[in-house]
Structure formats: structure tokens, C-alpha cells
Design an enzyme around this catalytic site. Structure first.
Site, mmCIF file in Angstrom:
data_model
loop_
_atom_site.group_PDB
_atom_site.id
_atom_site.type_symbol
_atom_site.label_atom_id
_atom_site.label_comp_id
_atom_site.label_asym_id
_atom_site.label_seq_id
_atom_site.Cartn_x
_atom_site.Cartn_y
_atom_site.Cartn_z
ATOM 1 N N LYS A 96 -35.737 -10.974 -37.631
ATOM 2 C CA LYS A 96 -34.490 -10.234 -37.682
ATOM 3 C C LYS A 96 -33.458 -10.774 -36.689
ATOM 4 C CE LYS A 96 -35.100 -6.480 -35.253
ATOM 5 N NZ LYS A 96 -34.181 -6.036 -34.183
ATOM 6 N N THR A 97 -33.881 -10.931 -35.447
ATOM 7 C CA THR A 97 -32.936 -11.393 -34.434
ATOM 8 C C THR A 97 -32.464 -12.800 -34.751
ATOM 9 O OG1 THR A 97 -34.218 -10.103 -32.888
ATOM 10 C CG2 THR A 97 -32.547 -11.537 -31.962
ATOM 11 N N ASP A 284 -27.205 -4.475 -35.015
ATOM 12 C CA ASP A 284 -28.649 -4.625 -34.875
ATOM 13 C C ASP A 284 -29.307 -3.244 -34.956
ATOM 14 O OD1 ASP A 284 -31.048 -5.823 -34.390
ATOM 15 O OD2 ASP A 284 -30.801 -5.937 -32.217
ATOM 16 N N GLU A 285 -30.535 -3.175 -35.396
ATOM 17 C CA GLU A 285 -31.280 -1.907 -35.433
ATOM 18 C C GLU A 285 -30.474 -0.787 -36.086
ATOM 19 O OE1 GLU A 285 -34.329 -2.040 -34.533
ATOM 20 O OE2 GLU A 285 -34.622 -3.075 -32.607
ATOM 21 N N GLN A 315 -39.070 1.463 -39.162
ATOM 22 C CA GLN A 315 -39.170 1.486 -37.703
ATOM 23 C C GLN A 315 -38.171 2.451 -37.084
ATOM 24 O OE1 GLN A 315 -40.025 -2.259 -35.548
ATOM 25 N NE2 GLN A 315 -39.751 -3.254 -37.530
ATOM 26 N N ARG A 661 -46.998 -4.372 -33.539
ATOM 27 C CA ARG A 661 -46.709 -5.108 -32.298
ATOM 28 C C ARG A 661 -47.744 -6.206 -32.063
ATOM 29 N NH1 ARG A 661 -42.208 -4.881 -32.696
ATOM 30 N NH2 ARG A 661 -42.782 -3.848 -34.613
#
Length: 833
Positions: A96-97, A284-285, A315, A661
Site C-alpha cells: 500500500k505505502t 492513506d488509511e 483493517q 502482522r
DNA sequence: ATACTGAGGATTTTT
DNA sequence: TCCTCAGTAT
């Protein structure tokens, strides 16, 4: 603009010209450069031109850069779809980043916009910092020209400082944090004669925050809700609170957005300026945005419509603080014609981990649906391990970690993710005993510590004398005899004379109204502040801070304090002073601290990470331990009670975040008995355990051999039992997990030997005894070099403070700590007192 | 003005 | 169980 608009990197001196440039000119344009309208051409020798040259050797067609290499087709699609609204649904570990940062590099290198024309928002400073670093790695110095890369809040402040007058503020307004907010609300509640027991200020703060999260001004609060607090006075209190803020020339965090929205709505010319400025917007997010943030974004995005939101509905774990998953679910209808790109190729975890996580999250209903896949190996199965109680759970995890360590794994690649912070203690205690390095991430923040807030309050009063909240905080810290009575007098006079507290104090000192002793002390204090304020002009601000802390007696106060954490507090103060050095001046530092207030916690070497599931979002580790999977703990009872099905789904997303994670190993634990608020309760394994796919899971016995069904005289299985619960009847429980431990446990549960309330207490004492036996073994085994301490020695421990050694076994000491009670510690962890 | 005592409450967290 | 806060006693 001298009152310093904050820049994305506050450590840089604010540039005077920042806001005086017309919005349709790039802030970074060299003097005399042509305005890039509508599309700026790449500057000769600029990054864009360089990138193009690299990307298109021998061809003139600017389309593809090297930075695109290595992206998978979906990622590339997300990067290249620069026109119009785009929603990138990026599952855990799908890059994503990378997409976000590459997209920015892409826009820059194609010359679609100047750096200053890109608005890129994140939630946390950490995310903003990382994004900036990664863009830097791709495009170099050009990232420095991106003033609009930052958190919602920092960008909000930036806009508000520029246009403060338009919303009734002065540009130098102060930003209150939660603590200030609550103190202010307490004053209001007292003024209204509202019983603070029944209607705590904290609750009111939460309610007001909730309204602000939903973009509601006092007038917009729905009648029913406004009446819910303090017999119908909620809305009035909110109104009063906003009035007080304005009077103090202050805003709280919620206002940074709410006032921003008001600014844009009520001033079409300002909005139009920003529309012209922001050619590209990236978020973002996105699943974490609340209504206010959504409204703010939508206002700004109406300009170019080039808005790209990246997020993962699976998430979304911040519903309780106002995040609206709906924002992401509704994106396509909010931004018609939006392109939706799904990133489902996972680069992080093994097949089993992904499989287990996917099966779990599939139990949620309200989701957009993604199926993560990886091309890597299946790896190790996710393990599920039961322990007798939470101590044994900690012991088992400790042993697994030691085993990993022996195999050469780095502790930094191991994390323990808990649902709630009370679970951390057990692990800390255990690791202290084992002498295993650990670090708690996210605990009480640096800036929340009393000593830091006190020190900052001194500096705030120096920098802005009208900061009454700061003055109140430190007027009697350290104790100097200016108590309630004196403060009230100052308050009264301040109100009567319409002065800030410190000015009111100055006038009172000149009158006869105060008791002589009080008068002298207060005179000294006011004089000290005058002196410090003068020195502000001549001394470097960090030296000034040191002088202030010394002369005010603040440092001395902690030096005299003999409690365990005094040394740490002094250390924190030093750290604070150190952290001031890179800043240009005191004002700049305070601006930074009010928004960021986060000091890089020095990476203290190789250590196990302990943190909550929430703070683990966005991180990854080779090995992840997930303890406490019991009904009531996880899913958390309160979430279920208060939010019902939505609460359960959010808990499940939290579980999903936890598992994903892990890169190589995910290890889930649950305890059959747990002490919660001092009471032993027998617990039922979490329903989430049964929602993991069996093919990806292996049920194991706890390594220590003392788990339920395990060794230690084979004792526990027979005593083991579930309390009666709906889970016992649940059909899913009759699953076919087939290891001996699991079956024995099930048999025990069915044989009706469940504990009654009374018997679970009995179980508690039994387990405690079991614990000591194990610990005894461990200690006996680990006799190493003789300790440098003897019985009766006074020692000091960083965490537990002063104490007396009561027994010595090898390098392990039993110490009676003055404050913390009896603890077993490794001798290298203590110093002679 | 400060030290003690008892009640009550005790997720998740950023800015 | 343990910590914080408010109210009381000194």
C-alpha cells in the site's frame, strides 16, 4: 507571516514567503519561473526531467519511469490512474505505502504537478515521516517542496494559521491537548454546579470529541443527544466550551478539522484557492477517516477531483474513536466514476498465516471482500496453545521466545500483541525474571508524562503569557505555597480586570490583597518569568529551558524525590531539552510539540516488542504471539456490550490485523483462568479460534509441559474445566481439532467438572502454587556466577525502584521492593543503592 | 497546605 | 488487584 505557519518538517525555519505566493504558483518555483498552468512542464535539470531521461532513453515519449519497475500489474494500475477519483483497496502486506509513494513520484516525474500542489494526508506523524522518506528515496530533494504532506491535523493547523481571523481566532492560537481540555471542562462543570462524580469531565470530553468527529458544531448537535449529558445541559456545555476556547484563543484537536471545514464552507474564495492549489490529493488509511475528515476531504477534492484513497476495510479498527468504515464502503457513490483497484497479492506472510486470517475475516458481513494470496510457501501452521492461566501463558511464550533466540532469531523480529494493556504486565514480570530484553511500544507517551507536561507549561507561559492553562498548571509546581486560596484570588482578579492570569498576578503583587508570604512568592515567580522571557531573545532555547527548570526549582523537586521513577523523570527532562536543540526557536518547538509530541524512542537494541493490537497496525514481524484469545478479553466484552454486532466485527478485524502482522510464525494463546481486576475468572476460549481455518492451524501443548493436558504430574487436565457459557453449546465448538491436548480439554469440559464461582477461587490458588514450582525449577537450573549482591543489600531497579535483597540464588535475586513488593530479578538489572 | 484514607473504576489511541 | 481522586484530618 511571522507567527510561523508550521511546515511539514517543523524543524525548518518557517519561510516568510510561504503564504504570500499566489496559490496557483508553486511555492518552490524559482523566482521568475513561468507559472505551470495548466500543466507544468518539467523544469530543465529538475527531478522530473531526470526521471524522464532515465525512463525513456532515446525516446521522447514520457510515460514510464524506472520507479515503476517491480510493481505488479494492479499496483501499476493504481499508480498510473492519475485522472479522477481512485480507491485502492489494499489488503494487509500488499504494498500500500509503495503504491502511494510511487504514485506521488509518478505525478512529479510526469510533471503533472509541482510538489507544492500535492496534498498527501496520513493519520500519524510516523506515517507521514515514512512516506516522506520513501518519496525522498525515489525523487530526492524534491520532496522538500511538499509542504502539504502531513497528518490531517498538521495540515489543518497550517490552513487555520493562515486564515485564523476568518474563524474568529488569532494566528498564534494554542492547541490544547486532552489534558488541557479536561481541566477546562472541569472548570465549566464546576461553574454550572454539576456533580462531577455523576457527570465526569472525561465523559463530556468524549461526547464533545464524538460530536466533533462527526463534524457537528454546537448548533448542529441533534436535540436528543445534546440533552443526554447532565440532564439536558450537554449542548449548552459544548457551546460554553467553544466560547471559552475562543476567549483563550485556543483550539482542541477536533477543532483543527471542524474549524477548517467551517473556513472552507464560509469562504468560497479561500476554498477556490485551495482547489486551484491541490491538483492531486492522496489519502492513506482511508478506512480510518471520521465524518469530519471525510467532509474536509470532500470539500477539497471537489476541485481537481483527482483524489486517491488507499485503505483496507478489513483493517478498520478505530470505529470507537469515530472512524467510519462507511467512508470506504461508500467511496464509489461519493465519487462517481471512481476507479477501484484491488491489491490482493500479499508479499508479507506465508500461506498458512494468510489462509487462517482470510478464513477468520470471512465471518464479517459488511466488507468489500478481498482475497489475499501469496506465491510464497505455506510455511509453519498457525499454532493455538492453551495455558492454565495467564501466568503460565506468559511463561510458555517466554520459553518459546528463548528457544527462538537460541536458534538465532532476533528479538526485534518478535512481537507480543495484546488486546488491552493490562495484559502486558504478566509478560513484563516474566521477562524481568528471565532477564529477557523487552520493550513496550505505545505505553504512556512521552508527552503525557507529568514532568514533560510541567516543563512544557513553563515554556508555554514564557512564550505566550496569556496561556492561562499552562500558568495554572505550574503556579504551584514545585510546591511554593501558592495553593487553592491564592489561585482563586488571582482568578477573581483576572476575571474582573479581563487580564491573563499572570498579568492579574502581577497587579495583585503590587496591591495589599495577598498575604505577605504569598505576595513575596508570587512576586518572585512573576519576576522570574519576566527574566526568562528576556533571556529568550539572547539564549538558545534549549539552554533557556535548562535554566528555567533549574531556577524554578523543578529539577530540584525531582532530585529530592526518592520514589522509583524520579530518576527516570529527570532523564526524561534531559531528553526533552535535548530534543529541543534541532529547532530554530522556542515557538517553533512548541508548535511541533503540540502536534507531534512524540520523541523517537531510541531503539534500545535487541528486544522483544510488546504492544497492543491497535498499535501494531502497519507493522510486521517474523514471529507474532497473540495471547489472551478468550471470550470477554478478545473479543472484548465491552465492545460486544456497547457495539453489538458492529463491535464483534471490529474485534474480528483486530484479530485479522494481529495475524497478518506475522511474516513467518503466528502463535495464538489462550488461558483458562485469568485474573481480571483482582478476581479470578475462568475463561472460555475465544470464538475467533474456531474461525481460523483448521487446515492452517495446529493445536499444540504449551512448551513448558505444564499446560492444560500437559505435564507437571499430569495434573491439570483433570482439574481443567470451562465455566458454563453459551460457547459450550455452540456447535462450532464440536470441531475436529485432534491433538491430544485439545481433546482432553474438550472431554474435561464435557464431563461437567466446570468450576462454580467458588471453585474458581480454589483454582486460582492451585495455579499460583503451580507457578512457583516452575519458577523454582528455572531458578535452580540457572545458577550461574555468584551474584555480586548479598542478602540485606539495598538495591535500585529501573522499574521497581529501591528495595532490599531477601534471597540470592545464582544471578537471580529476590528483592523486597519498597513500593513494588517482592520481585524476582536478574542481578544485572539492579544497581547497588 | 499537605498527608492520609476510602471509594470507585478499571479497553482500544492519535492528534 | 491496584491506581486515581476527592474529601478529611492534621
Amino acid at each position: 507571516m511571522t507567527a510561523s505557519g508550521p511546515l511539514a518538517d517543523p524543524r525548518k525555519q518557517p519561510r516568510d514567503d510561504e503564504f504570500d505566493i499566489p496559490f496557483d504558483l508553486p511555492a518552490t518555483a524559482p523566482a521568475g519561473a513561468p507559472a505551470p498552468a495548466p500543466i507544468p512542464a518539467p523544469r530543465p535539470g529538475g527531478i522530473a526531467a531526470r526521471a524522464q531521461a532515465l525512463a525513456n532513453p532515446g525516446r521522447g515519449e514520457p510515460s514510464r519511469g524506472v520507479y515503476l519497475d517491480g510493481l505488479n500489474p494492479e499496483q501499476r494500475e493504481a499508480v498510473e490512474a492519475t485522472d479522477g477519483p481512485v480507491l485502492v483497496l489494499a489488503g494487509a502486506g500488499t504494498g500500500k505505502t509503495r503504491v502511494l509513494t510511487t504514485r506521488i513520484a509518478h505525478i512529479l516525474s510526469l510533471g503533472l504537478a509541482w510538489p507544492s500542489q500535492i496534498l498527501a494526508v496520513t493519520f500519524t506523524n510516523k506515517a507521514a515521516r515514512e512516506m516522506k522518506e520513501r518519496i525522498h528515496a525515489m525523487v530526492g530533494e524534491e520532496v522538500e517542496g511538499m509542504p502539504w504532506l502531513g497528518t490531517f491535523h498538521s495540515i489543518g493547523v497550517r490552513m487555520l494559521r493562515r486564515h485564523a481571523e476568518l474563524v474568529g481566532l488569532k494566528s498564534g492560537f494554542t492547541i490544547l491537548d486532552t489534558d488541557d481540555q479536561i481541566r477546562l471542562l472541569k472548570q465549566l462543570l464546576r461553574a454550572e454546579n454539576i456533580d462531577e462524580k455523576r457527570w465526569p469531565a472525561r465523559l463530556l470530553a468524549n461526547i464533545i470529541d464524538g460530536w466533533k468527529n462527526r463534524g457537528l458544531s454546537p448548533q448542529q448537535v441533534p436535540a436528543g443527544e445534546g440533552a443526554a449529558f447532565a440532564n439536558g445541559r450537554g449542548q449548552k456545555l459544548y457551546t460554553d466550551y467553544q466560547a471559552r476556547l475562543k476567549a483563550l484563543n485556543a483550539v482542541d484537536f477536533g477543532d483543527l478539522l471542524l474549524e477548517g471545514i467551517r473556513l472552507l464552507r464560509e469562504n468560497p474564495d479561500v476554498l477556490a484557492d485551495y482547489h486551484r492549489r491541490f491538483r492531486y490529493i492522496l489519502v492513506d488509511e482511508y478506512q480510518d477517516t471520521n465524518v469530519a475528515q471525510y467532509l474536509w476531504l470532500r470539500l477539497l477534492a471537489q476541485g481537481s477531483r483527482n483524489v486517491c484513497c488507499v485503505g483496507d476495510d478489513d483493517q478498520s479498527i478505530y470505529g470507537w474513536r469515530g472512524a467510519e468504515v462507511d467512508n470506504i464502503l461508500r467511496f464509489e457513490s461519493d465519487f462517481p466514476g471512481a476507479k477501484v483497484v484491488r491489491l490482493e497479492r500479499n508479499y508479507r506472510s506465508t500461506g498458512h498465516i494468510l489462509g487462517a486470517a482470510a478464513h477468520l475475516i470471512a465471518h464479517n458481513e459488511g466488507r468489500l471482500g478481498k482475497t489475499l494470496f501469496s506465491e510464497g510457501e505455506n510455511g509453519e501452521k498457525v499454532t493455538v496453545t492453551g495455558a492454565w492461566d495467564s501466568q503460565e501463558e506468559a511463561r510458555a511464550i517466554g520459553e518459546e521466545i528463548e528457544a527462538l533466540q537460541r536458534e538465532g532469531h532476533a528479538l526485534t523480529q518478535v512481537a507480543i500483541l495484546v488486546r488491552a494493556s493490562f495484559q502486558m504486565r504478566e509478560f513484563e514480570d516474566r521477562f524481568v525474571t528471565l532477564g529477557l530484553n523487552y520493550r513496550v511500544i505505545g505505553g504512556p507517551r512521552f508527552y503525557e508524562r507529568a514532568e514533560i507536561r510541567d516543563a512544557l507549561a513553563y515554556l508555554r507561559v514564557i512564550a505566550s503569557p496569556a496561556d492561562d492553562l499552562a500558568f495554572e498548571r505550574i503556579v504551584n509546581v514545585p510546591k511554593r505555597g501558592l495553593g487553592d486560596a491564592a489561585l482563586r484570588q488571582i482568578h477573581d482578579h483576572a476575571r474582573a480586570a479581563q487580564l491573563p492570569l499572570i498579568e492579574a498576578a502581577r497587579e495583585l503583587v503590587g496591591s495589599e490583597e495577598l498575604k505577605p508570604k504569598v505576595r513575596l512568592t508570587l512576586r518572585d515567580l512573576v519576576a522570574s518569568f519576566d527574566r526568562w522571557r528576556e533571556q529568550m531573545a539572547t539564549l538558545p532555547h534549549h539552554e533557556l529551558a535548562e535554566i528555567v527548570l533549574d531556577e524554578s526549582g523543578y529539577t530540584e523537586m525531582w532530585q529530592k524525590d526518592r520514589s522509583a521513577d524520579a530518576a527516570g523523570r529527570l532523564e526524561n527532562l534531559k531528553e526533552l531539552v535535548r530534543s529541543m536543540e534541532p529547532f530554530e526557536n522556542l515557538i517553533g518547538f512548541l508548535e511541533h510539540i503540540s502536534l507531534v509530541m512524540d520523541v523517537d524512542s531510541g531503539n534500545g537494541g535487541d528486544a522483544v516488542n510488546i504492544m497492543t493490537l491497535h498499535s501494531a497496525k502497519g507493522l510486521e514481524f517474523d514471529t507474532v504471539f497473540l495471547p489472551g484469545w478468550e471470550e470477554g478479553v478478545f473479543p472484548n466484552q465491552r465492545a460486544l456490550d456497547e457495539q453489538g454486532r458492529a463491535g464483534l466485527e471490529e474485534e474480528r478485524r483486530l484479530a485479522y490485523v494481529g495475524i497478518t502482522r506475522a511474516r513467518r510464525r503466528a502463535k495464538v494463546f489462550f488461558a483458562s483462568n485469568r485474573r481480571i481486576h483482582g478476581l479470578w475468572q475462568s475463561a472460555v476460549p475465544s470464538r475467533f479460534l474456531d474461525e481460523l481455518s483448521e487446515k492452517d492451524v495446529e493445536v499444540t501443548e504449551s512448551r513448558g509441559g505444564s499446560g492444560w493436558g500437559g505435564g507437571q504430574g499430569g495434573g491439570y487436565a483433570g482439574r481443567y474445566g470451562y465455566g458454563p457459557s453459551r460457547f459450550d453449546q455452540a456447535e462450532t465448538f464440536g470441531s475436529s481439532y485432534s491433538t491430544p491436548g485439545w481433546q482432553r480439554a474438550q472431554n474435561a469440559a464435557k464431563s461437567g467438572s466446570g468450576f462454580s464461582e467458588g471453585r474458581s477461587r480454589y483454582a486460582a490458588s492451585e495455579s499460583a502454587r503451580g507457578g512457583r514450582i516452575i519458577e523454582g525449577e528455572l531458578i535452580a537450573k540457572s545458577t550461574g556466577a555468584p551474584s555480586r549482591f548479598a542478602i540485606g543489600d539495598r538495591v535500585f531497579h529501573q522499574k521497581f525502584g529501591y528495595g532490599e535483597v531477601s534471597s540470592v540464588e545464582g544471578n537471580k535475586l529476590t528483592v523486597q521492593f519498597d513500593k513494588a513488593g517482592e520481585k524476582k530479578v536478574v542481578d544485572s538489572f539492579v544497581d547497588a543503592a
